[in-house]
Design an enzyme around this catalytic site. Structure first.
Site, PDB file in Angstrom:
ATOM      1  N   GLU A 245      52.714  40.368  50.467  1.00 59.04           N
ATOM      2  CA  GLU A 245      52.839  39.466  49.310  1.00 59.04           C
ATOM      3  C   GLU A 245      53.328  40.248  48.111  1.00 59.04           C
ATOM      4  O   GLU A 245      53.046  41.443  47.992  1.00 59.04           O
ATOM      5  CB  GLU A 245      51.461  38.869  48.965  1.00 59.04           C
ATOM      6  CG  GLU A 245      50.895  38.026  50.084  1.00 59.04           C
ATOM      7  CD  GLU A 245      49.465  37.545  49.791  1.00 59.04           C
ATOM      8  OE1 GLU A 245      48.898  36.871  50.648  1.00 59.04           O
ATOM      9  OE2 GLU A 245      48.941  37.851  48.702  1.00 59.04           O
ATOM     10  N   LYS A 247      53.223  41.735  44.523  1.00 56.10           N
ATOM     11  CA  LYS A 247      52.107  42.101  43.659  1.00 56.10           C
ATOM     12  C   LYS A 247      52.438  41.581  42.273  1.00 56.10           C
ATOM     13  O   LYS A 247      53.271  42.156  41.565  1.00 56.10           O
ATOM     14  CB  LYS A 247      51.904  43.616  43.659  1.00 56.10           C
ATOM     15  CG  LYS A 247      50.656  44.059  42.925  1.00 56.10           C
ATOM     16  CD  LYS A 247      50.363  45.523  43.212  1.00 56.10           C
ATOM     17  CE  LYS A 247      49.027  45.962  42.664  1.00 56.10           C
ATOM     18  NZ  LYS A 247      48.868  45.739  41.238  1.00 56.10           N
ATOM     19  N   GLU A 295      46.388  35.260  40.656  1.00 56.01           N
ATOM     20  CA  GLU A 295      46.809  36.029  39.496  1.00 56.01           C
ATOM     21  C   GLU A 295      47.478  35.071  38.504  1.00 56.01           C
ATOM     22  O   GLU A 295      48.358  34.294  38.882  1.00 56.01           O
ATOM     23  CB  GLU A 295      47.795  37.108  39.965  1.00 56.01           C
ATOM     24  CG  GLU A 295      48.202  38.104  38.935  1.00 56.01           C
ATOM     25  CD  GLU A 295      47.336  39.392  38.931  1.00 56.01           C
ATOM     26  OE1 GLU A 295      46.334  39.475  39.679  1.00 56.01           O
ATOM     27  OE2 GLU A 295      47.679  40.274  38.146  1.00 56.01           O
ATOM     28  N   ARG A 409      36.729  47.258  48.487  1.00 56.42           N
ATOM     29  CA  ARG A 409      38.024  47.735  48.933  1.00 56.42           C
ATOM     30  C   ARG A 409      37.816  48.037  50.400  1.00 56.42           C
ATOM     31  O   ARG A 409      37.484  49.141  50.768  1.00 56.42           O
ATOM     32  CB  ARG A 409      38.400  49.035  48.240  1.00 56.42           C
ATOM     33  CG  ARG A 409      38.588  48.902  46.775  1.00 56.42           C
ATOM     34  CD  ARG A 409      39.028  50.219  46.159  1.00 56.42           C
ATOM     35  NE  ARG A 409      38.837  50.158  44.734  1.00 56.42           N
ATOM     36  CZ  ARG A 409      39.677  49.571  43.891  1.00 56.42           C
ATOM     37  NH1 ARG A 409      40.792  49.036  44.351  1.00 56.42           N
ATOM     38  NH2 ARG A 409      39.422  49.524  42.608  1.00 56.42           N
TER      39      ARG A 409
HETATM   40  P1  AMP Z   1      45.515  47.285  40.717  1.00 55.92           P
HETATM   41  O1  AMP Z   1      45.157  46.485  39.506  1.00 55.92           O
HETATM   42  O2  AMP Z   1      46.720  48.141  40.521  1.00 55.92           O
HETATM   43  O3  AMP Z   1      44.338  48.015  41.291  1.00 55.92           O
HETATM   44  O4  AMP Z   1      45.992  46.278  41.872  1.00 55.92           O
HETATM   45  C1  AMP Z   1      45.183  45.282  42.392  1.00 55.92           C
HETATM   46  C2  AMP Z   1      45.463  44.004  41.666  1.00 55.92           C
HETATM   47  O5  AMP Z   1      46.732  43.468  41.996  1.00 55.92           O
HETATM   48  C3  AMP Z   1      44.540  42.886  42.022  1.00 55.92           C
HETATM   49  O6  AMP Z   1      43.304  42.999  41.387  1.00 55.92           O
HETATM   50  C4  AMP Z   1      45.302  41.674  41.521  1.00 55.92           C
HETATM   51  O7  AMP Z   1      45.016  41.466  40.164  1.00 55.92           O
HETATM   52  C5  AMP Z   1      46.746  42.101  41.619  1.00 55.92           C
HETATM   53  N1  AMP Z   1      47.549  41.309  42.564  1.00 55.92           N
HETATM   54  C6  AMP Z   1      48.784  40.852  42.302  1.00 55.92           C
HETATM   55  N2  AMP Z   1      49.299  40.172  43.326  1.00 55.92           N
HETATM   56  C7  AMP Z   1      48.376  40.188  44.307  1.00 55.92           C
HETATM   57  C8  AMP Z   1      48.321  39.643  45.621  1.00 55.92           C
HETATM   58  N3  AMP Z   1      49.354  38.981  46.136  1.00 55.92           N
HETATM   59  N4  AMP Z   1      47.194  39.847  46.326  1.00 55.92           N
HETATM   60  C9  AMP Z   1      46.150  40.542  45.810  1.00 55.92           C
HETATM   61  N5  AMP Z   1      46.144  41.074  44.585  1.00 55.92           N
HETATM   62  C10 AMP Z   1      47.239  40.905  43.817  1.00 55.92           C
END
Ligand code: AMP
Length: 551
Positions: A245, A247, A295, A409
């Site tokens: 998916e 991000k 999101e 996680r």
């Molecule tokens: P990070 O904030 O860099 O740790 O990355 C994880 C975050 O990516 C999650 O907490 C979501 O806010 C975001 N995210 C964006 N798109 C997705 C998705 N398709 N699936 C899961 N998380 C996502």
């Protein structure tokens, strides 16, 4: 009804003990004697929270209001107060020291109970709008009039969310398990699901832990993704076809809907519904009761806009209407945990996505996150590039057979981002900038977490726009606890994400590390100081660097 003095003296004993095991023992013996109502209050207070997680209401009582009340009660001048503050660096301790000077006392010295305190906090949170400061001050004052010095210290520690007695949430959780003779793993599981430590203690005390359920209108912890650096690493890790998916770069949110009632919660499990009226409206058009994970992305004409635009909406600062039209949002849903009374979160992602496809009608403010099946490294690489070219941040790869694991996680979700890594850090100090930024607070000192402590890892001054710097300046001023005219200490609340070229060992900061060329990627108002990165992550990145620039 249990006395608050008992709570305060228990926490004093917890603080005076160095060993974790001992801390847990003391707290668990105390909790064991309480009824369910008081167990809920005591566990919540012990983690430095005045109210239920996820309630829109917070006591919202700042340093300056508390200081005003104390000055009023003791007759101390602000100069004298700052002198005591400098000595302790902890408002709770300041109050403990100066409160013996209170000039009035109440006629009836009735002992404070945990319930009295909870009710007063509740009244403070309920106070809204004009006159609310006065109500809060009044409530605080009457609590403090009835409190001993030790009780007062803890009242303030709770209100400022600064417990600092070496009792992290995990230890309170452990104490709950031990108090009621419950399995630690089961307690942890239930805690992740219901989010709030007070509710956890209540259920555990009542013997209802097995009945803990995911419920609408009560936020649960979010499932998290683990990072990996390369597509081939990801492909071989899964070794099968998985979902890829985009991000999305916005604000993680959980949307709960029951009938016409809609609530949106942030990653910190705080209610943010009021910032997104169009999501409430859009959700009402979905003909189901549900709990969605996704999101919130600022989005216009089929493309994402800058993440920073959301900050104004989240903080609901002046001209909210403008902020709303400048940053229309879309809720990209990627998961569904409850649907019309059915628990979906334990089911495989594949089934959850199928359910999502049934309930989300495309095109409006709600859309499904795009999903593609991939198995080879080069497919992942191609999609990753595509994601970047469309303005997204990377990819999240998910195992279709996996359940939703709140707060974990579990390596079921893997994220692939562009840079080596970034760190979420909290600002602990600030100083005036140089050159073009002379006279402007624009140089921030930031820290990561090391167990219960914060350790400085670097300073950064680049990355923010002038406007953001201006906003930061105001926020930093209001969080300043000490100011020597050049450098100011700041209450650790502002979380920023910093990118960097590499990590080096260094004597300069107390973390023992320094970042090379740190730059601020963005302000993370969606995170709080409890959610910043840890020294373990720093060590991990440090040792994963292929070429370190060590001398
Ligand atoms: P990070 O904030 O860099 O740790 O990355 C994880 C975050 O990516 C999650 O907490 C979501 O806010 C975001 N995210 C964006 N798109 C997705 C998705 N398709 N699936 C899961 N998380 C996502």
């Amino acid at each position: 009804m249990d006395r608050f003095s008992e709570f305060a003296s228990t926490l004093d004993r917890v603080r005076a003990t160095a060993g974790k095991n001992e801390k847990v023992r003391i707290l668990s013996e105390y909790l064991r004697e309480l009824d369910a109502d008081d167990a809920e209050r005591a566990a919540r207070f012990a983690t430095g929270r005045a109210s239920l997680k996820g309630s829109a209401d917070e006591t919202q009582i700042g340093y300056s209001t508390i200081t005003d009340v104390i000055e009023e009660m003791t007759g101390l001048s602000s100069r004298e107060m700052s002198r005591v503050y400098v000595k302790h660096g902890d408002l709770g301790k300041v109050v403990e020291e100066v409160l013996s000077r209170k000039r009035e006392t109440t006629l009836f010295q009735e002992d404070l109970s945990l319930r009295d305190v909870a009710e007063a906090f509740e009244a403070m949170s309920q106070a809204k709008g004009t006159g609310s400061q006065l109500i809060k001050k009044g409530r605080l004052k009457s609590l403090l009039l009835r409190a001993s010095e030790t009780e007062a210290k803890y009242l303030i520690k709770i209100l400022t969310k600064e417990m600092r007695i070496g009792l992290v949430d995990g230890l309170v959780e452990e104490a709950v398990a031990r108090a009621y003779g419950l399995d630690r793993g089961a307690v942890r599981e239930a805690h992740l699901l219901i989010g709030d430590i007070g509710m956890l203690a209540r259920q555990a005390r009542s013997g209802d832990l097995g009945l803990v359920r995911l419920e609408l209108m009560r936020p649960t912890n979010f499932m998290l993704a683990d990072p990996m650096e390369r597509p081939d690493e990801i492909a071989s890790y899964f070794g099968k076809e998985v979902y890829a998916e985009y991000k999305y770069d916005g604000v993680r949110a959980q949307l709960h809907k029951r009938g016409g009632e809609v609530r949106v919660y942030s990653r910190r499990l705080e209610e943010i519904t009021a910032s997104f009226p169009e999501l409430v409206e859009g959700a009402r058009r979905i003909d189901h009761d549900l709990l969605l994970d996704g999101e919130i992305v600022p989005f216009r004409d089929g493309r994402p806009l800058s993440f920073q635009l959301l900050q104004r909406r989240l903080r609901r600062i002046e001209n909210f209407g403008d902020a709303q039209s400048a940053s229309p949002v879309v809720f990209f849903c990627f998961d569904i945990l409850l649907l019309d009374g059915e628990e979906l979160y334990r089911k495989p992602l594949q089934e959850r996505r199928a359910a999502l496809a049934r309930v989300i009608v495309e095109g409006g403010t709600f859309r499904q996150a795009e999903t593609k099946s991939v198995s080879e490294a080069d497919q992942i690489q191609r999609l990753f590039r595509r994601s970047r070219s469309l303005g997204y941040e990377g990819l999240v790869l998910k195992d279709p057979a996996s359940p939703y694991t709140p707060g974990r996680r579990g390596k079921f979700w893997i994220k692939l981002k562009e840079e080596l890594d970034t760190l979420d850090v909290v600002i602990v100090g600030a100083e005036l900038g140089h050159g073009k930024r002379a006279g402007i607070i624009s140089d921030y000192t930031f820290a990561i977490r090391d167990g219960p402590d914060l350790k400085v890892i670097g300073k950064a001054y680049s990355g923010l726009t002038d406007k953001e710097i201006e906003e930061m300046m105001a926020r930093i001023k209001s969080l300043t606890t000490e100011d020597d005219g050049y450098y100011r200490k700041v209450k650790p609340q502002l979380v920023i994400e910093v990118a960097f070229d590499s990590i080096q060992k260094s004597e300069r900061h107390d973390s023992g590390f320094a970042l090379r060329f740190p730059r601020i990627k963005r302000i993370r108002d969606d995170k709080d100081a409890g959610q910043i990165d840890t020294i373990e992550k720093v060590r991990e990145i440090y040792s994963s660097q292929k070429v370190t620039s060590e001398p």
